[in-house]
Design a protein around this motif. Structure first.
Motif, PDB file in Angstrom:
ATOM      1  N   LEU A   1      74.585 -37.468  55.055  1.00 20.81           N
ATOM      2  CA  LEU A   1      74.549 -37.245  53.614  1.00 20.81           C
ATOM      3  C   LEU A   1      74.494 -38.581  52.882  1.00 20.81           C
ATOM      4  CD1 LEU A   1      74.923 -34.929  51.354  1.00 20.81           C
ATOM      5  CD2 LEU A   1      77.162 -35.993  51.120  1.00 20.81           C
ATOM      6  N   GLN A   2      75.332 -39.529  53.290  1.00 20.13           N
ATOM      7  CA  GLN A   2      75.364 -40.832  52.636  1.00 20.13           C
ATOM      8  C   GLN A   2      74.058 -41.601  52.816  1.00 20.13           C
ATOM      9  OE1 GLN A   2      78.905 -42.317  54.524  1.00 20.13           O
ATOM     10  NE2 GLN A   2      80.210 -41.660  52.828  1.00 20.13           N
ATOM     11  N   GLU A   3      73.381 -41.385  53.932  1.00 21.94           N
ATOM     12  CA  GLU A   3      72.088 -42.032  54.155  1.00 21.94           C
ATOM     13  C   GLU A   3      70.996 -41.431  53.278  1.00 21.94           C
ATOM     14  OE1 GLU A   3      71.518 -41.455  58.345  1.00 21.94           O
ATOM     15  OE2 GLU A   3      72.870 -43.092  58.888  1.00 21.94           O
ATOM     16  N   GLN A   4      71.033 -40.116  53.083  1.00 17.48           N
ATOM     17  CA  GLN A   4      69.973 -39.408  52.368  1.00 17.48           C
ATOM     18  C   GLN A   4      70.220 -39.290  50.866  1.00 17.48           C
ATOM     19  OE1 GLN A   4      67.125 -38.164  53.906  1.00 17.48           O
ATOM     20  NE2 GLN A   4      67.861 -39.282  55.680  1.00 17.48           N
ATOM     21  N   PHE A   5      71.486 -39.327  50.461  1.00 19.82           N
ATOM     22  CA  PHE A   5      71.845 -39.052  49.074  1.00 19.82           C
ATOM     23  C   PHE A   5      72.871 -40.053  48.558  1.00 19.82           C
ATOM     24  CE2 PHE A   5      70.733 -34.985  50.985  1.00 19.82           C
ATOM     25  CZ  PHE A   5      69.861 -34.436  50.046  1.00 19.82           C
ATOM     26  N   GLU A   6      72.842 -40.264  47.262  1.00 20.28           N
ATOM     27  CA  GLU A   6      73.916 -40.947  46.563  1.00 20.28           C
ATOM     28  C   GLU A   6      74.805 -39.859  45.970  1.00 20.28           C
ATOM     29  OE1 GLU A   6      74.590 -43.604  42.528  1.00 20.28           O
ATOM     30  OE2 GLU A   6      72.558 -43.224  43.233  1.00 20.28           O
ATOM     31  N   VAL A   7      76.081 -39.906  46.230  1.00 19.78           N
ATOM     32  CA  VAL A   7      77.002 -38.905  45.698  1.00 19.78           C
ATOM     33  C   VAL A   7      77.351 -39.275  44.256  1.00 19.78           C
ATOM     34  CG1 VAL A   7      79.295 -37.880  45.916  1.00 19.78           C
ATOM     35  CG2 VAL A   7      77.921 -38.304  47.962  1.00 19.78           C
ATOM     36  N   LEU A   8      77.152 -38.324  43.335  1.00 16.93           N
ATOM     37  CA  LEU A   8      77.396 -38.560  41.914  1.00 16.93           C
ATOM     38  C   LEU A   8      78.692 -37.931  41.429  1.00 16.93           C
ATOM     39  CD1 LEU A   8      73.773 -37.821  40.662  1.00 16.93           C
ATOM     40  CD2 LEU A   8      74.788 -40.050  41.210  1.00 16.93           C
ATOM     41  N   GLY A   9      79.100 -36.851  42.071  1.00 15.75           N
ATOM     42  CA  GLY A   9      80.311 -36.168  41.645  1.00 15.75           C
ATOM     43  C   GLY A   9      80.660 -35.073  42.624  1.00 15.75           C
ATOM     44  N   PHE A  10      81.846 -34.491  42.410  1.00 18.72           N
ATOM     45  CA  PHE A  10      82.373 -33.533  43.371  1.00 18.72           C
ATOM     46  C   PHE A  10      83.187 -32.489  42.625  1.00 18.72           C
ATOM     47  CE2 PHE A  10      86.281 -32.460  45.630  1.00 18.72           C
ATOM     48  CZ  PHE A  10      85.789 -31.884  46.780  1.00 18.72           C
ATOM     49  N   MET A  11      82.910 -31.227  42.879  1.00 19.44           N
ATOM     50  CA  MET A  11      83.713 -30.124  42.367  1.00 19.44           C
ATOM     51  C   MET A  11      83.561 -29.002  43.389  1.00 19.44           C
ATOM     52  SD  MET A  11      83.718 -28.276  38.643  1.00 19.44           S
ATOM     53  CE  MET A  11      84.590 -29.544  37.759  1.00 19.44           C
ATOM     54  N   SER A  12      84.500 -28.938  44.296  1.00 17.23           N
ATOM     55  CA  SER A  12      84.433 -28.050  45.448  1.00 17.23           C
ATOM     56  C   SER A  12      83.979 -26.643  45.055  1.00 17.23           C
ATOM     57  CB  SER A  12      85.814 -27.982  46.086  1.00 17.23           C
ATOM     58  OG  SER A  12      85.790 -27.181  47.218  1.00 17.23           O
ATOM     59  N   PRO A  13      83.017 -26.063  45.776  1.00 13.89           N
ATOM     60  CA  PRO A  13      82.348 -26.506  46.993  1.00 13.89           C
ATOM     61  C   PRO A  13      81.038 -27.254  46.734  1.00 13.89           C
ATOM     62  CG  PRO A  13      81.707 -24.253  46.594  1.00 13.89           C
ATOM     63  CD  PRO A  13      82.629 -24.673  45.450  1.00 13.89           C
ATOM     64  N   PHE A  14      80.880 -27.815  45.543  1.00 17.39           N
ATOM     65  CA  PHE A  14      79.648 -28.504  45.179  1.00 17.39           C
ATOM     66  C   PHE A  14      79.819 -30.014  45.198  1.00 17.39           C
ATOM     67  CE2 PHE A  14      79.589 -24.450  42.921  1.00 17.39           C
ATOM     68  CZ  PHE A  14      78.375 -23.929  43.349  1.00 17.39           C
ATOM     69  N   VAL A  15      78.723 -30.694  45.537  1.00 16.77           N
ATOM     70  CA  VAL A  15      78.656 -32.147  45.431  1.00 16.77           C
ATOM     71  C   VAL A  15      77.388 -32.463  44.658  1.00 16.77           C
ATOM     72  CG1 VAL A  15      78.520 -34.329  46.695  1.00 16.77           C
ATOM     73  CG2 VAL A  15      79.810 -32.424  47.660  1.00 16.77           C
ATOM     74  N   GLY A  16      77.539 -33.182  43.551  1.00 20.92           N
ATOM     75  CA  GLY A  16      76.374 -33.643  42.804  1.00 20.92           C
ATOM     76  C   GLY A  16      75.804 -34.856  43.508  1.00 20.92           C
ATOM     77  N   VAL A  17      74.481 -34.865  43.712  1.00 21.38           N
ATOM     78  CA  VAL A  17      73.843 -35.929  44.481  1.00 21.38           C
ATOM     79  C   VAL A  17      72.533 -36.369  43.821  1.00 21.38           C
ATOM     80  CG1 VAL A  17      74.829 -35.186  46.699  1.00 21.38           C
ATOM     81  CG2 VAL A  17      72.625 -34.260  45.962  1.00 21.38           C
TER      82      VAL A  17
END
Length: 81
Positions: free
Chosen positions: A39-55
């Motif tokens: 995930l870290q290789e393919q996406f930049e994580v922008l935010g988190f609100m379980s069960p979602f991750v903004g990328v």
């Protein structure tokens, strides 16, 4: 502050974590699946609100979201904005 999405998100988390899914199971159900490193290789994580991750997808800067299951931790279901 009240979160109107909290009940729905909690239900989704319970459903996603009710059965430990193997990577193969998740791939058959949701398509592409990433572990944390991938995930870290393919996406930049922008935010988190379980069960979602903004990328933001690194290949084309497209923003979107992925879902995740807790154990084992896998991310899946990329949805562009």
């Amino acid at each position: 502050m009240s979160d109107p999405t909290e009940t729905t998100r909690r239900e989704m988390v319970a459903q996603l974590n009710a059965v430990e899914g193997s990577r193969e199971y998740l791939e058959s159900k949701h398509g592409e699946v990433w572990d944390t490193t991938e995930l870290q290789e393919q996406f930049e994580v922008l935010g988190f609100m379980s069960p979602f991750v903004g990328v933001r997808r690194r290949s084309d800067n497209l923003k979107g979201s992925v879902l995740f299951q807790a154990s084992p931790r896998y991310y899946f279901g990329f949805q562009p904005e």
